[in-house]
Design a protein around this motif. Structure first.
Motif, PDB file in Angstrom:
ATOM      1  N   ASN A   1     -13.293 140.903  18.494  1.00 63.43           N
ATOM      2  CA  ASN A   1     -13.229 140.206  19.773  1.00 63.43           C
ATOM      3  C   ASN A   1     -12.811 138.751  19.553  1.00 63.43           C
ATOM      4  OD1 ASN A   1     -13.464 139.642  22.454  1.00 63.43           O
ATOM      5  ND2 ASN A   1     -15.723 139.618  22.475  1.00 63.43           N
TER       6      ASN A   1
ATOM      7  N   GLY B   1     -24.574 139.845  21.545  1.00 59.97           N
ATOM      8  CA  GLY B   1     -23.632 138.797  21.935  1.00 59.97           C
ATOM      9  C   GLY B   1     -22.252 138.913  21.312  1.00 59.97           C
TER      10      GLY B   1
ATOM     11  N   GLY C   1     -19.949 140.833  22.369  1.00 62.91           N
ATOM     12  CA  GLY C   1     -18.972 141.079  23.436  1.00 62.91           C
ATOM     13  C   GLY C   1     -18.861 142.533  23.861  1.00 62.91           C
ATOM     14  N   LYS C   2     -19.899 143.323  23.583  1.00 63.67           N
ATOM     15  CA  LYS C   2     -19.874 144.754  23.936  1.00 63.67           C
ATOM     16  C   LYS C   2     -19.746 144.951  25.450  1.00 63.67           C
ATOM     17  CE  LYS C   2     -23.849 145.274  21.950  1.00 63.67           C
ATOM     18  NZ  LYS C   2     -23.992 143.915  21.424  1.00 63.67           N
ATOM     19  N   SER C   3     -20.588 144.226  26.221  1.00 60.90           N
ATOM     20  CA  SER C   3     -20.542 144.393  27.679  1.00 60.90           C
ATOM     21  C   SER C   3     -19.196 143.937  28.233  1.00 60.90           C
ATOM     22  CB  SER C   3     -21.652 143.580  28.357  1.00 60.90           C
ATOM     23  OG  SER C   3     -22.916 144.030  27.945  1.00 60.90           O
ATOM     24  N   THR C   4     -18.689 142.849  27.668  1.00 64.84           N
ATOM     25  CA  THR C   4     -17.411 142.322  28.131  1.00 64.84           C
ATOM     26  C   THR C   4     -16.289 143.332  27.843  1.00 64.84           C
ATOM     27  OG1 THR C   4     -18.271 140.150  27.536  1.00 64.84           O
ATOM     28  CG2 THR C   4     -15.939 140.276  28.077  1.00 64.84           C
TER      29      THR C   4
HETATM   30  N1  LIG Z   1     -15.136 132.628  24.777  1.00 67.51           N
HETATM   31  C1  LIG Z   1     -15.407 133.925  24.745  1.00 67.51           C
HETATM   32  N2  LIG Z   1     -16.618 134.327  25.113  1.00 67.51           N
HETATM   33  C2  LIG Z   1     -16.878 135.644  25.102  1.00 67.51           C
HETATM   34  C3  LIG Z   1     -15.918 136.603  24.683  1.00 67.51           C
HETATM   35  N3  LIG Z   1     -16.458 137.824  24.753  1.00 67.51           N
HETATM   36  C4  LIG Z   1     -17.727 137.639  25.197  1.00 67.51           C
HETATM   37  N4  LIG Z   1     -17.975 136.320  25.414  1.00 67.51           N
HETATM   38  C5  LIG Z   1     -19.211 135.718  25.910  1.00 67.51           C
HETATM   39  O1  LIG Z   1     -20.244 136.009  25.005  1.00 67.51           O
HETATM   40  C6  LIG Z   1     -21.450 136.281  25.707  1.00 67.51           C
HETATM   41  C7  LIG Z   1     -21.978 137.657  25.295  1.00 67.51           C
HETATM   42  O2  LIG Z   1     -21.062 138.649  25.685  1.00 67.51           O
HETATM   43  P1  LIG Z   1     -21.549 140.119  26.056  1.00 67.51           P
HETATM   44  O3  LIG Z   1     -20.328 140.896  26.381  1.00 67.51           O
HETATM   45  O4  LIG Z   1     -22.628 140.075  27.049  1.00 67.51           O
HETATM   46  O5  LIG Z   1     -22.116 140.544  24.638  1.00 67.51           O
HETATM   47  P2  LIG Z   1     -22.940 141.853  24.278  1.00 67.51           P
HETATM   48  O6  LIG Z   1     -22.448 142.255  22.945  1.00 67.51           O
HETATM   49  O7  LIG Z   1     -22.867 142.832  25.374  1.00 67.51           O
HETATM   50  O8  LIG Z   1     -24.406 141.252  24.156  1.00 67.51           O
HETATM   51  P3  LIG Z   1     -25.805 142.065  24.186  1.00 67.51           P
HETATM   52  O9  LIG Z   1     -25.666 143.198  25.146  1.00 67.51           O
HETATM   53  O10 LIG Z   1     -26.754 141.025  24.620  1.00 67.51           O
HETATM   54  O11 LIG Z   1     -26.037 142.499  22.786  1.00 67.51           O
HETATM   55  C8  LIG Z   1     -21.118 136.199  27.193  1.00 67.51           C
HETATM   56  O12 LIG Z   1     -21.474 134.906  27.642  1.00 67.51           O
HETATM   57  C9  LIG Z   1     -19.600 136.362  27.210  1.00 67.51           C
HETATM   58  O13 LIG Z   1     -19.029 135.707  28.310  1.00 67.51           O
HETATM   59  C10 LIG Z   1     -14.640 136.133  24.291  1.00 67.51           C
HETATM   60  O14 LIG Z   1     -13.741 136.886  23.941  1.00 67.51           O
HETATM   61  N5  LIG Z   1     -14.436 134.785  24.352  1.00 67.51           N
END
Ligand SMILES: Nc1nc2c(ncn2[C@@H]2O[C@H](COP(=O)(O)OP(=O)(O)OP(=O)(O)O)[C@@H](O)[C@H]2O)c(=O)[nH]1
Ligand SMILES: [Mg+2]
Length: 359
Positions: free
Chosen positions: A201, A10, A12-15
């Motif tokens: 992030n 969570g 924000g890697k995917s984002t």
């Molecule tokens: N407000 C806000 N939310 C964010 C930001 N970046 C990511 N998110 C939210 O955080 C959640 C997780 O983001 P992902 O990008 O899926 O995180 P990840 O690191 O890929 O998560 P995993 O693959 O599950 O480990 C999602 O609901 C995003 O929309 C940001 O910069 N601001």
């Protein structure tokens, strides 16, 4: 260049992947790997001069690694996960630690609170621990081999030297190795031997404010680790990137972003990896290529094609500023600004190169 995005679940890697690959990868149901074109205003300027049919930016190949739950906090120590992760990291040339600073109360943090420095340090300790276990396992095997009469003294000495270094919290990358030791290390892939950049992030409020809780501590720590630090607002920037081009500038300005996150991140990755770009130009194509600083003209030719490397005759080299000022290669030639260089010439960042070769 292959880079890996690694961070807590969570963070924000995917984002970030979605942002870097312009929506080609990242996000629900999308691939965890994608190509990110590296924005480079020099390419844009050359393209405006030469009006080529094709403009090609340098590319980063980005891979999202599974969310890392630090062993300390994972029931059962998470050893299997660590091994799988080490395997996935092996082919990557650089690592980007994705660290959460954004608040978003609706997105739970795996450790219950937002604390970028703590998260960055946890990941770092995890990397050191993985390398340390690799050293330990290897030393155990070598001790067993010794009982059977097989001696690998040099290797034992090397790993015994690495152990306290890692225990003191220092990365493999900061050790000096002899050529012989380098050869011994070749089959191994130590995480802390790879260059690291930290991507923080942030959310749009933090971006506007230009700060977030724990920023100073984090940047002090990052510079101690010699890891470049970049702030990106992955979510808002990805959303802006997906708008029609004519609306983007206004939104970027609104959140106070002069330069998109990908450009800053790419620069940090280049800096961390000690990479430079050179360009080839023509009516067909203007293109950016990436080499390590200190690459020779012949090695640079090999990045384009192995035939050009093999049949290398000479390189015709021009400075970026000269090309932009004169506006054509013919003008450069007339003014004697096109240098002829041999195979051992060291390519400099931003040079325009034309290779002569025969096959
Ligand atoms: N407000 C806000 N939310 C964010 C930001 N970046 C990511 N998110 C939210 O955080 C959640 C997780 O983001 P992902 O990008 O899926 O995180 P990840 O690191 O890929 O998560 P995993 O693959 O599950 O480990 C999602 O609901 C995003 O929309 C940001 O910069 N601001
Ligand atoms: Mg993800």
């Amino acid at each position: 260049m292959k880079i890996g995005l690694i961070g807590l679940p969570g963070s924000g890697k995917s984002t970030l992947l979605r942002l870097l690959t312009r929506g080609q990868a990242g996000g629900p149901g999308k691939a965890r790997i994608g190509a990110a074109p590296v924005p480079d205003s020099r390419v844009d300027q050359l393209s405006a001069i030469f009006q080529p049919r094709r403009t090609v930016y340098a590319q980063l190949e980005c891979t999202e690694l599974p969310g890392l739950t630090p062993a300390k906090h994972a029931p059962g120590g998470g050893n299997q996960a660590a091994r799988e992760l080490a395997e996935a990291l092996r082919p990557l040339e650089a690592i980007v630690q994705v660290v959460r600073a954004f608040e978003a109360p609706h997105v739970p943090h795996p450790l219950g609170s937002v604390d970028p420095l703590r998260d960055a340090q946890l990941l770092w300790e995890e990397f050191l621990l993985m390398d340390w276990s690799l050293v330990e396992t290897r030393l155990e095997r070598l001790a067993e081999a010794r009982k059977k009469g097989l001696r690998h003294d040099e290797e034992v000495r090397l790993f015994e030297r690495m152990r306290p270094h890692l225990e003191a919290g220092r990365p493999v990358r900061s050790m000096d190795f002899s050529p012989g030791e380098r050869a011994l290390l070749k089959p191994y892939s130590f995480l802390t031997a790879k260059p690291v950049a930290i991507a923080v992030n942030v959310d749009d409020d933090q971006l506007r404010a230009g700060t977030y809780a724990g920023r100073e501590e984090l940047s002090a720590w990052a510079s101690e680790q010699e890891a470049p630090l970049v702030e990106v607002a992955a979510l808002i920037e990805a959303e802006i990137e997906e708008l029609p081009p004519e609306e983007r500038a206004e939104f970027l300005e609104d959140i106070g972003l002069a330069e998109p996150g990908i450009a800053r991140l790419a620069r940090s990755a280049y800096e961390a990896l000690d990479l430079i770009s050179f360009f080839t130009v023509g009516s067909d194509e203007v293109r950016a290529w990436t080499v390590r600083r200190g690459a020779t003209a012949r090695e640079a030719a090999g990045v384009i094609h192995s035939d050009i490397e093999r049949g290398f005759i000479r390189a015709e080299v021009a400075c970026f500023d000269d090309v932009v000022r004169e506006g054509s290669l013919t003008a450069l030639k007339e003014k004697g600004l096109l240098r002829i260089e041999g195979k051992d010439y060291l390519i400099q960042d931003g040079e325009i190169v034309h290779f002569r070769f025969n096959v």
